[in-house]
Design an enzyme around this catalytic site. Structure first.
Site, short mmCIF file in Angstrom:
data_model
loop_
_atom_site.label_atom_id
_atom_site.label_comp_id
_atom_site.label_asym_id
_atom_site.label_seq_id
_atom_site.Cartn_x
_atom_site.Cartn_y
_atom_site.Cartn_z
N LEU A 75 0.83 -1.25 -0.11
CA LEU A 75 -0.09 0.07 0.12
C LEU A 75 0.98 1.16 0.00
O LEU A 75 1.71 1.36 0.82
CB LEU A 75 -0.69 0.04 1.12
CG LEU A 75 -2.27 0.69 1.30
CD1 LEU A 75 -3.15 0.47 -0.09
CD2 LEU A 75 -2.79 0.42 2.47
N ASP A 76 0.58 2.06 -0.82
CA ASP A 76 1.64 3.16 -1.10
C ASP A 76 1.49 4.23 0.27
O ASP A 76 0.58 4.21 0.79
CB ASP A 76 0.96 4.40 -2.04
CG ASP A 76 1.17 3.78 -3.44
OD1 ASP A 76 2.08 2.88 -3.55
OD2 ASP A 76 0.78 4.44 -4.65
N PRO A 77 2.73 4.69 0.57
CA PRO A 77 2.73 5.64 1.92
C PRO A 77 1.62 6.57 1.93
O PRO A 77 1.21 6.69 3.14
CB PRO A 77 4.09 6.33 1.62
CG PRO A 77 4.90 5.27 0.98
CD PRO A 77 4.10 4.80 0.05
N LEU A 78 1.23 7.24 0.84
CA LEU A 78 0.17 8.15 0.97
C LEU A 78 -1.29 7.64 1.16
O LEU A 78 -2.42 8.45 1.35
CB LEU A 78 0.21 9.17 -0.45
CG LEU A 78 1.40 9.96 -0.42
CD1 LEU A 78 1.44 11.13 -1.60
CD2 LEU A 78 1.95 10.44 0.95
N ALA A 79 -1.32 6.17 0.93
CA ALA A 79 -2.58 5.67 0.97
C ALA A 79 -2.89 5.17 2.65
O ALA A 79 -1.86 4.92 3.31
CB ALA A 79 -2.65 4.31 0.07
#
EC number: 5.4.99.25
Length: 331
Positions: A75-79
């Site tokens: 999961l992307d850091p910004l998600a």
């Protein structure tokens, strides 16, 4: 001369330094590593904003003192949202969870495309067009079913052995290979002139940032992902997710009680119920013959259980369950 009693000392003329007991017995005063333990199960982690999946695994492995840990789907850091963390024997079932259905809620910010297709990248194109609810609803059917995507250049895909995002950051122009993904559902949740929230149910490998970019371009405008939340991975949902604060608030048995059993990650696969004798055979890596009126003859993927506990992952071929990964018993 200083007196050297039960605690040893070293001395020079006019000056003495007392040794500690640890020095005397040749032990280091350096902090000792925290003991790791055999621990198996799933923690459905509610990943916060601005934390990478790798950081999440490291933090939770340390908190639980586990010998082995991994995650089921980056999961992307910004998600934010559901990041299943596997401990011990549960790591053997990670591929089954990763292959499961995903549900994402995401915002498309209208009017600007970015280099990364999210809020991190610089703006590379703009548009004054702001689609209305009806226009968006009309275009969404084109993005349901099996579709072809071109992944973002800033992604973890390997190009010639290198991560695409490393090459993109180095300024290389990348020709990203297209891929087919499946979108089972795609619906509008909320809409304003500036941004629209959508919900997507999709297969493994779907890039939501690419989906947002392509929807905007199909509407004759530009757009990027302004917020991204994963609400489901396989059988794990937001309802199961536990925050970092909740994990840190408890210790010992209470913390361990937050874990779900290994079998919890296998909810989307067919379950084959076996007896104790068959469990022993499977854990030795040998196939077992399935009997009974409803016994399956052919299955590409399934799992065997004994009293609800996972015994093995495998397949059914000609009425035999053949183990691929054996799950050791808990305790």
């Amino acid at each position: 001369m200083p007196f050297c009693g039960p605690i040893a000392c070293s001395a020079t003329w006019g000056r003495a330094r007392t040794k500690t007991n640890r020095e005397y017995f040749g032990l280091s005063d350096a902090p000792r590593k925290r003991a790791r333990r055999d621990l198996s199960g799933w923690l459905v982690f509610n990943k916060p904003y601005d934390m990478s999946s790798t950081e999440a695994v490291g933090k939770l492995r340390w908190l639980f003192g586990a010998k082995k840990a991994g995650h089921a789907g980056t999961l992307d850091p910004l998600a934010t949202g559901v990041l299943p963390i596997a401990f011990g024997e549960a790591t053997k079932t990670v591929p089954a969870v990763q292959d499961g259905t995903k549900v994402y809620h995401f915002d498309i910010v209208w009017g600007a495309a970015t280099a990364t297709d999210d809020t991190e990248g610089e703006v590379i194109a703009t548009s004054d067009i702001r689609p209305d609810h009806a226009a968006i609803a009309a275009v969404l059917p084109r993005f349901r079913g099996v579709i072809t995507q071109i992944p973002p250049a800033f992604s973890a895909i390997r190009i010639g052995g290198e991560r695409a995002y490393d090459l993109a950051r180095a300024g290389e122009k990348l020709d990203m290979p297209p891929r087919q993904v499946e979108i089972d559902a795609l619906e509008i949740v909320t809409h304003t002139e500036a941004r629209t929230r959508l919900s997507a149910t999709c297969s493994k490998g779907t890039y939501v940032r690419a989906l947002a970019r392509d929807i905007a371009e199909a509407l004759g405008t530009r757009g990027h992902v302004g917020a991204l939340h994963r609400a489901r991975v396989g059988g794990f949902t937001d309802a199961d997710a536990i925050s970092l604060d909740a994990v840190e608030a408890v210790e010992g048995p209470a913390r361990d009680a937050l874990l779900l059993p290994v079998a919890a990650g296998l909810a989307e696969l067919p379950e084959i119920v076996i007896d104790a004798r068959q469990a022993v055979t499977l854990r030795l890596g040998n196939p077992v013959l399935l009997t009974g009126r409803d016994a399956p003859v052919q299955l590409d993927a399934a799992w065997a259980s004994l009293k609800g506990e996972a015994v093995a992952l495998g397949m059914v071929e000609n009425g035999q369950f053949k183990p691929r990964r054996v799950i050791l018993p808990s305790g």
